[in-house]
Design an enzyme around this catalytic site. Structure first.
Site, PDB file in Angstrom:
ATOM      1  N   ASP A 171      -0.796  -7.355   1.607  1.00 28.78           N
ATOM      2  CA  ASP A 171      -0.114  -6.052   1.650  1.00 28.78           C
ATOM      3  C   ASP A 171       1.389  -6.267   1.846  1.00 28.78           C
ATOM      4  O   ASP A 171       1.928  -6.082   2.941  1.00 28.78           O
ATOM      5  CB  ASP A 171      -0.713  -5.216   2.801  1.00 28.78           C
ATOM      6  CG  ASP A 171      -0.294  -3.761   2.724  1.00 28.78           C
ATOM      7  OD1 ASP A 171       0.327  -3.379   1.720  1.00 28.78           O
ATOM      8  OD2 ASP A 171      -0.599  -3.018   3.676  1.00 28.78           O
ATOM      9  N   SER A 199       4.052   2.231   8.247  1.00 29.47           N
ATOM     10  CA  SER A 199       3.692   1.225   7.250  1.00 29.47           C
ATOM     11  C   SER A 199       4.911   0.697   6.518  1.00 29.47           C
ATOM     12  O   SER A 199       5.828   1.450   6.189  1.00 29.47           O
ATOM     13  CB  SER A 199       2.753   1.846   6.222  1.00 29.47           C
ATOM     14  OG  SER A 199       1.504   1.995   6.802  1.00 29.47           O
ATOM     15  N   GLY A 200       4.878  -0.595   6.242  1.00 27.63           N
ATOM     16  CA  GLY A 200       5.993  -1.226   5.528  1.00 27.63           C
ATOM     17  C   GLY A 200       7.090  -1.675   6.464  1.00 27.63           C
ATOM     18  O   GLY A 200       7.928  -2.486   6.119  1.00 27.63           O
ATOM     19  N   HIS A 213       0.821  -1.217   0.000  1.00 30.15           N
ATOM     20  CA  HIS A 213       0.000   0.000   0.000  1.00 30.15           C
ATOM     21  C   HIS A 213       0.854   1.265   0.000  1.00 30.15           C
ATOM     22  O   HIS A 213       0.355   2.344  -0.320  1.00 30.15           O
ATOM     23  CB  HIS A 213      -1.027  -0.019   1.147  1.00 30.15           C
ATOM     24  CG  HIS A 213      -0.519   0.443   2.471  1.00 30.15           C
ATOM     25  ND1 HIS A 213      -0.135  -0.411   3.469  1.00 30.15           N
ATOM     26  CD2 HIS A 213      -0.344   1.696   2.970  1.00 30.15           C
ATOM     27  CE1 HIS A 213       0.247   0.284   4.529  1.00 30.15           C
ATOM     28  NE2 HIS A 213       0.141   1.569   4.246  1.00 30.15           N
ATOM     29  N   GLY A 232       3.065   6.189   8.560  1.00 30.67           N
ATOM     30  CA  GLY A 232       4.515   6.383   8.459  1.00 30.67           C
ATOM     31  C   GLY A 232       5.287   5.168   8.940  1.00 30.67           C
ATOM     32  O   GLY A 232       6.441   4.980   8.608  1.00 30.67           O
TER      33      GLY A 232
HETATM   34  C1  4AZ Z   1      -1.203   4.008   8.111  1.00 33.54           C
HETATM   35  O1  4AZ Z   1      -1.992   4.896   7.851  1.00 33.54           O
HETATM   36  C2  4AZ Z   1      -1.454   3.201   9.332  1.00 33.54           C
HETATM   37  N1  4AZ Z   1      -2.599   1.578  13.866  1.00 33.54           N
HETATM   38  C3  4AZ Z   1      -0.558   2.212   9.687  1.00 33.54           C
HETATM   39  C4  4AZ Z   1      -0.790   1.462  10.820  1.00 33.54           C
HETATM   40  C5  4AZ Z   1      -1.898   1.690  11.568  1.00 33.54           C
HETATM   41  C6  4AZ Z   1      -2.796   2.673  11.245  1.00 33.54           C
HETATM   42  C7  4AZ Z   1      -2.571   3.439  10.110  1.00 33.54           C
HETATM   43  C8  4AZ Z   1      -2.125   0.838  12.796  1.00 33.54           C
HETATM   44  O2  4AZ Z   1      -0.233   3.783   7.400  1.00 33.54           O
END
Ligand code: 4AZ
Length: 548
Positions: free
Chosen positions: A400, A494-495, A346, A492
């Protein structure tokens, strides 16, 4: 006064107009005022200058009254950073109805007051200052707010069936306090009740170690781990009973039928031992379980900071920062070998004005600790190839996962190391303590940190999590965190990785930060891509012949 939240807000606004001073937190911030008399159902207090450092030699007193004497206050501190050490708090302190609080708390401190008045005092001495506090107070009617349900200290209503079930649902733990333990529960020293099967399992479920104390094993029982006891019949029975599967280790059962409780060697033979890969014990006759094990090692550090938020330099040497165009840090990733990174699909989906799918717009930083580029040993790379999982679904967030090939390989150092990838049968048991790391937002809607952050989270049972999340999880997803919120990944992160330490001291990546409803919200733990489902996909795409 009715019980619905809307009414509280409406009433609150009306009543706020009657406050002695202009006591809305914004005004405090602007005018530097502190203290005053307030009549309100709820509101916010902040220290002078918040979020900047508070001034020395300050004394403020807030006297807060709820307009309905049947109501009681609770007050919680999402931020509390004051010079001094609990319990004496001789330097700077805040007191709530006479009880002092100070020091740095990285989780919300909840103080139930059991009274319809709150006296909050703030004192600072002449010396060093700090960030201060942000306090949220709210009121509830203990008699009727949660009809037929349990009222948590912060006013939430919890199903009675959640009370005394061993799982903490209320932030103040009130659903697990003052319980009469049932016959299949253990009474902790702090009077919480926990399932008997959690006793002596190597996890401090009571949070006072009482469920892990006195675990010397009686006749007919064996020690699983840290003196935890299990019936002898559980040894080598093909089922994992102990944390880390110690009861199935060293069973010398090679070439058994391959099942969900076995590890498959490269020669196709299966052994009854979960998590056999890279555990520093040669289990497979072809020795394949201990090949390619230069991973998951923290070389630069000797110990971790307990309960800290900032990572120590070199603590997470597989953590990578992905910078997009001029936006700076945008996503995390992990180093899995000299050439390849693992991240989330994503992160690379185009948005209205940004072509995130364009590999040429990304820059990779490996060996990074501070986003200010002040550390030596940071390696910068571009992305040569981007592999997005072909079944990634950007609505359900299923699959993902993404692989990124580096423009040139990196050489391992104390600050740059690959993480271990778990075999498809690797078990990360529910309740295991793992870490999520990243440079994501410090709070939902908050700011990005400069220093890499770490948060201890626990693996959550899939069925429990799916029930909480309305059955929207797939088998490619894994929940970690706390059902009560608190420690969580955020935008932020993420990944980036969710990693767990095995008994061998090596770190295995259990998940990739994927999604969640908000961050740290009650009932919405973080959702991660479940890596055990993807080792074959990863190996196929990076050109390693997987054995599974
Ligand atoms: C995001 O928006 C995101 N609480 C990543 C992880 C989580 C929520 C949002 C988990 O990338």
């Amino acid at each position: 006064m009715e019980k619905s939240a809307e009414h509280i807000v409406v009433n609150d606004k009306v009543i706020m107009l009657k406050m002695d001073k202009g006591l809305d937190s914004e005004e405090h911030k602007h005018f530097g005022a502190c203290g005053g008399n307030i009549t309100a159902f709820n509101g916010t207090l902040i220290s002078p200058n918040y979020p900047h450092y508070y001034p020395p030699n300050t004394n403020c007193v807030w006297r807060i009254m709820v307009p309905d004497p049947n109501f009681q206050f609770r007050i919680q501190f999402p931020t509390l950073k004051l010079e001094g050490v609990q319990p004496d708090c001789e330097k700077d302190w805040i007191s709530v109805n006479g009880i002092r609080y100070c020091g740095e708390h990285d989780r919300t401190v909840v103080v139930p007051s059991a009274s319809s008045t709150l006296t909050v005092k703030f004192h600072t001495d002449a010396s060093v200052s700090s960030v201060g506090f942000r306090a949220e107070y709210s009121s509830f009617n203990p008699a009727g707010e949660c009809q037929g349900m349990h009222t948590c200290g912060d006013g939430r209503c919890e199903l009675m069936s959640n009370k005394c079930d061993g799982w903490v649902h209320c932030k103040d733990r009130s659903d697990e306090l003052n319980c009469v333990c049932t016959s299949d529960q253990f009474r902790c020293q702090n009077n919480m009740c926990k399932p008997l099967i959690w006793v002596c399992d190597g996890v401090d479920d009571c949070e006072d170690m009482s469920d892990e104390a006195n675990c010397d094993c009686a006749a007919g029982f064996f020690a699983c781990h840290r003196n935890s006891c299990m019936p002898i019949s559980a040894l080598c029975d093909g089922n994992i009973d102990c944390p880390h599967g110690m009861d199935e280790a060293d069973c010398e059962k090679i070439d058994v039928n391959c099942t969900t409780n076995t590890y498959k060697c490269a020669d196709g033979k299966c052994i009854v031992k979960p998590n056999a890969e890279c555990d520093k014990v040669q289990d497979c006759l072809d020795l394949s379980d201990e090949l390619d094990c230069d991973c998951g090692n923290q070389l630069a550090i000797r110990r971790r900071i307990v309960n800290g938020n900032d990572a120590v330099i070199g603590e997470w040497p597989w953590q990578v920062s992905l910078h997009f165009a001029t936006l700076g840090h945008t996503c995390g990733a992990t180093l899995i070998n000299n050439w390849w990174l693992l991240s989330a699909s994503h992160c690379f989906q185009n948005a209205e004005s940004y072509r995130y799918s364009d590999r040429q717009l990304w820059t990779v930083y490996i060996g990074m600790h501070s986003l200010t580029f002040t550390d030596s040993g940071i390696e910068r790379r571009l992305i040569k190839r981007m592999i997005i999982h072909e079944q990634f679904d950007n609505i359900t967030m299923d699959y993902d996962i993404a692989l990124l090939e580096l423009s040139a390989p990196v050489r391992y150092t104390s600050y740059i190391q690959p993480v271990c990838l778990p075999s498809p049968l690797h078990v990360f048991p529910a309740n295991q303590r793992c870490y999520v790391t990243g440079w994501g937002l410090l709070q939902e809607g908050g700011r990005l940190p400069v220093i890499l952050q770490k948060g201890e989270v626990r693996i959550i049972n899939q069925t429990t999590c799916n029930n909480f999340m309305g059955n929207i999880l797939t088998s490619r997803m894994l929940c970690a965190g706390y059902l009560t919120g608190e420690v969580d990944a955020c935008e932020g992160d993420s990944g980036g990785p969710l990693v767990c330490e095995e008994l061998s001291g090596k770190w295995f990546q259990a998940g990739i930060v994927s999604w969640g409803q908000g961050c740290g919200r009650y009932g919405h733990p973080g959702v991660y891509t479940r890596i055990t489902k993807f080792r074959e996909w990863i190996h196929r795409n990076i050109g390693i012949d997987g054995n599974t």
